[in-house]
Design a protein around this motif. Structure first.
Motif, PDB file in Angstrom:
ATOM      1  N   LYS A 119      37.033  47.980  46.517  1.00 38.04           N
ATOM      2  CA  LYS A 119      38.156  48.179  47.440  1.00 38.04           C
ATOM      3  C   LYS A 119      39.228  49.100  46.867  1.00 38.04           C
ATOM      4  CE  LYS A 119      36.521  45.307  50.534  1.00 38.04           C
ATOM      5  NZ  LYS A 119      35.496  44.572  49.804  1.00 38.04           N
ATOM      6  N   ASN A 171      39.261  40.687  48.438  1.00 41.36           N
ATOM      7  CA  ASN A 171      39.410  41.913  47.645  1.00 41.36           C
ATOM      8  C   ASN A 171      40.128  43.044  48.375  1.00 41.36           C
ATOM      9  OD1 ASN A 171      38.259  40.813  45.403  1.00 41.36           O
ATOM     10  ND2 ASN A 171      36.199  41.601  45.829  1.00 41.36           N
ATOM     11  N   TYR A 249      35.717  55.484  50.421  1.00 40.78           N
ATOM     12  CA  TYR A 249      34.485  55.076  49.730  1.00 40.78           C
ATOM     13  C   TYR A 249      33.533  56.243  49.492  1.00 40.78           C
ATOM     14  CZ  TYR A 249      35.864  50.248  50.921  1.00 40.78           C
ATOM     15  OH  TYR A 249      36.525  49.054  51.044  1.00 40.78           O
ATOM     16  N   CYS A 279      26.771  44.428  51.252  1.00 45.27           N
ATOM     17  CA  CYS A 279      27.424  44.810  52.514  1.00 45.27           C
ATOM     18  C   CYS A 279      28.196  43.659  53.155  1.00 45.27           C
ATOM     19  CB  CYS A 279      26.362  45.321  53.487  1.00 45.27           C
ATOM     20  SG  CYS A 279      27.021  45.777  55.105  1.00 45.27           S
ATOM     21  N   GLY A 280      29.453  43.915  53.462  1.00 46.32           N
ATOM     22  CA  GLY A 280      30.272  42.993  54.252  1.00 46.32           C
ATOM     23  C   GLY A 280      30.415  43.556  55.653  1.00 46.32           C
ATOM     24  N   GLY A 282      30.650  46.730  56.059  1.00 43.57           N
ATOM     25  CA  GLY A 282      29.855  47.948  55.979  1.00 43.57           C
ATOM     26  C   GLY A 282      30.601  49.186  55.516  1.00 43.57           C
ATOM     27  N   PRO A 285      29.711  49.974  51.433  1.00 45.09           N
ATOM     28  CA  PRO A 285      28.358  50.505  51.259  1.00 45.09           C
ATOM     29  C   PRO A 285      28.069  51.688  52.176  1.00 45.09           C
ATOM     30  CG  PRO A 285      28.318  48.415  52.456  1.00 45.09           C
ATOM     31  CD  PRO A 285      29.713  48.579  51.918  1.00 45.09           C
ATOM     32  N   THR A 420      30.106  45.581  42.806  1.00 45.36           N
ATOM     33  CA  THR A 420      31.273  45.817  43.645  1.00 45.36           C
ATOM     34  C   THR A 420      32.550  45.071  43.263  1.00 45.36           C
ATOM     35  OG1 THR A 420      30.256  44.220  45.124  1.00 45.36           O
ATOM     36  CG2 THR A 420      30.033  46.536  45.713  1.00 45.36           C
TER      37      THR A 420
HETATM   38  C1  LIG Z   1      34.371  44.208  50.241  1.00 44.43           C
HETATM   39  C2  LIG Z   1      33.310  43.940  49.285  1.00 44.43           C
HETATM   40  C3  LIG Z   1      31.997  44.337  49.526  1.00 44.43           C
HETATM   41  C4  LIG Z   1      31.530  44.980  50.801  1.00 44.43           C
HETATM   42  O1  LIG Z   1      32.324  45.966  51.372  1.00 44.43           O
HETATM   43  P1  LIG Z   1      32.427  46.088  52.961  1.00 44.43           P
HETATM   44  O2  LIG Z   1      33.246  47.279  53.205  1.00 44.43           O
HETATM   45  O3  LIG Z   1      33.088  44.826  53.467  1.00 44.43           O
HETATM   46  O4  LIG Z   1      31.029  46.181  53.472  1.00 44.43           O
HETATM   47  C5  LIG Z   1      31.059  44.047  48.558  1.00 44.43           C
HETATM   48  N1  LIG Z   1      31.383  43.420  47.412  1.00 44.43           N
HETATM   49  C6  LIG Z   1      32.646  43.040  47.151  1.00 44.43           C
HETATM   50  C7  LIG Z   1      32.934  42.352  45.865  1.00 44.43           C
HETATM   51  C8  LIG Z   1      33.640  43.279  48.071  1.00 44.43           C
HETATM   52  O5  LIG Z   1      34.884  42.888  47.805  1.00 44.43           O
END
Ligand SMILES: *Cc1c(COP(=O)(O)O)cnc(C)c1O
Length: 442
Positions: A119, A171, A249, A279-280, A282, A285, A420
């Protein structure tokens, strides 16, 4: 569970997508993206925009160096190391008995300065971009200035009249909160129930207002958005729909290219690069994958990783409904220890940009994340938070799933796992996670 999803019953969806039954059972799956176009040249974001994103970070470097002296920033700024992890490769080969051909590398975004997670790229970018635009629009700044002057009291009192709000599982709130507070904005972070206590405490120590919502990520975002909209001077960072986060990103891709070149690693069709990204929503990633595709084209294959209980991008892409579907619609609870990935609905901005660009998505159980967390620490002395281990499961299951379906010669492949987050996790929490992992390995 919903009765109808976009006009179809659940059993109609299951008929159309046989994998859905396993996904709804929260079993681990690998979904090969039928729309994948390795050679796709579609460019919803131009090269000029990508270059401009990188240039903005550089303009702010003097400001960042001045306001975060403890971070001891490199000349390149907010960058992370790339490490070969042969001992972890040996761990994976032994515990999932298989041979992993090619080297295993880790892109250490858990080690990004200041925010300790990926982030730091998207979140910082969006706030810096906003601050720059505001200051230029008010005739207070020009792009050729030395931006370290933004730390002066005149700028800080200008920014103090404006506020920033964001909804987060942890995060993103950390990165937005920290950078906004340094610029001088008033900042409010709306945290979902998954957010860890230490993340809230750390934010409060920077003077950030933290509002806790006893609900999941989408609700925290919604409430935050509503509150912010009532205030004309409030800017809402919308993780579910943000081009600027995405652009931040993408900058990582150039960094990786330089690092791989410096390490003498060739990437071309005979030497494919396989990248595994947690991926959260998105954005993280997706931005990285987009940037890498622009550089390497069909020589790179990007695979996303999601928790079995939060397969939001998987459902969004598989059904084609993108952000019009949430995991809860299919009776999946979105409850996972991988707090960075505890997201029920993918970003509506990102899904259509990456739907032909990624090779596939797999899901992974929380228990496996803890195992990998322990194994990486044991073998390489690296600590990552659970979400950040999701990418490590890809190479572990390469020969069983991904390698089988990707039509490439994997003898000369390079595996790049994107780490991440994790470097800010306090010692006590680390120990709890490591012992959980140790238990799981037995
Ligand atoms: C936010 C996050 C992700 C995924 O990012 P997105 O933009 O939400 O897909 C992966 N790992 C960690 C530790 C994160 O904080």
């Amino acid at each position: 569970m919903k009765e109808h999803i976009a006009g179809k019953t659940v059993s109609e969806w299951q008929e159309a997508h046989p994998l859905l039954t396993d996904i709804m059972d929260t079993s681990e799956v690998y979904w090969q993206n039928p729309a994948y176009q390795p050679k796709s040249k579609e460019q919803p974001i131009t090269q000029a925009e990508l270059d401009e994103a990188a240039a903005l970070f550089l303009r702010f470097l003097p400001f960042l160096k001045k306001t975060f002296p403890e971070a001891d920033l490199a000349e390149e700024g907010i960058v992370s190391p790339l490490k070969k992890i042969p001992n972890m490769k040996a761990e994976l080969e032994a515990s999932f008995p298989q041979t992993i051909k090619g080297d295993l590398w880790l892109k250490c975004d858990h080690d990004l300065p200041v925010a300790g997670s990926i982030k730091a790229r998207g979140g910082f970018y969006e706030i810096l971009h906003y601050a720059e635009t505001m200051a230029i629009d008010h005739g207070l700044l020009s792009r050729s200035d030395d931006y370290s002057k933004l730390d002066d009291v005149q700028y800080r009192s200008f920014f103090a009249d404006y506020s920033i709000a964001v909804g987060s599982t942890g995060n993103l709130g950390l990165s937005i909160g920290i950078i906004s507070a340094k610029i001088g904005f008033q900042v409010t972070v709306h945290m979902s129930q998954d957010a860890k206590k230490w993340k809230k405490d750390l934010l409060r120590s920077y003077g950030v207002t933290v509002i806790e919502h006893p609900a999941d990520f989408s609700v925290a975002v919604k409430r935050g958005r509503e509150m912010c909209l009532q205030d004309q001077r409030c800017y809402f960072v919308d993780d579910e729909d943000s081009k600027n986060l995405f652009l931040g990103y993408t900058v990582a891709a150039k960094e990786v290219k330089q690092q791989l070149e410096a390490a003498g690693v060739a990437v071309n069709e005979a030497h494919p690069l396989i990248v595994y990204l947690p991926c959260g929503v998105g954005g993280g990633p997706g931005g990285v994958a987009y940037g890498l595709k622009q550089i390497y084209g069909e020589a790179v294959h990007c695979i996303f990783a999601e928790p079995t209980h939060a397969p939001s991008m998987l459902l969004g892409l598989m059904t084609g409904l993108h952000d019009k579907v949430a995991v809860q619609d299919f009776g999946i609870d979105n409850i996972t220890e991988a707090d960075g990935l505890a997201v029920g609905r993918p970003s509506g901005y990102v899904a259509p940009i990456i739907d032909k660009l990624i090779a596939g998505i797999y899901t992974v159980e929380d228990r496996e994340l803890y195992k990998l967390l322990y194994q990486l620490h044991r073998s390489e002395r690296l600590f990552l938070e659970p979400s950040a281990l999701a990418g490590m499961y890809g190479p572990a299951r390469w020969s069983e799933t991904i390698g089988k379906t990707l039509d490439i010669d994997s003898d000369n492949a390079t595996h790049l796992v994107w780490s991440t987050g994790g470097s800010l996790v306090p010692k006590h929490d680390r120990e709890t996670m490591l012992s959980k992992g140790k238990e799981a390995v037995r």
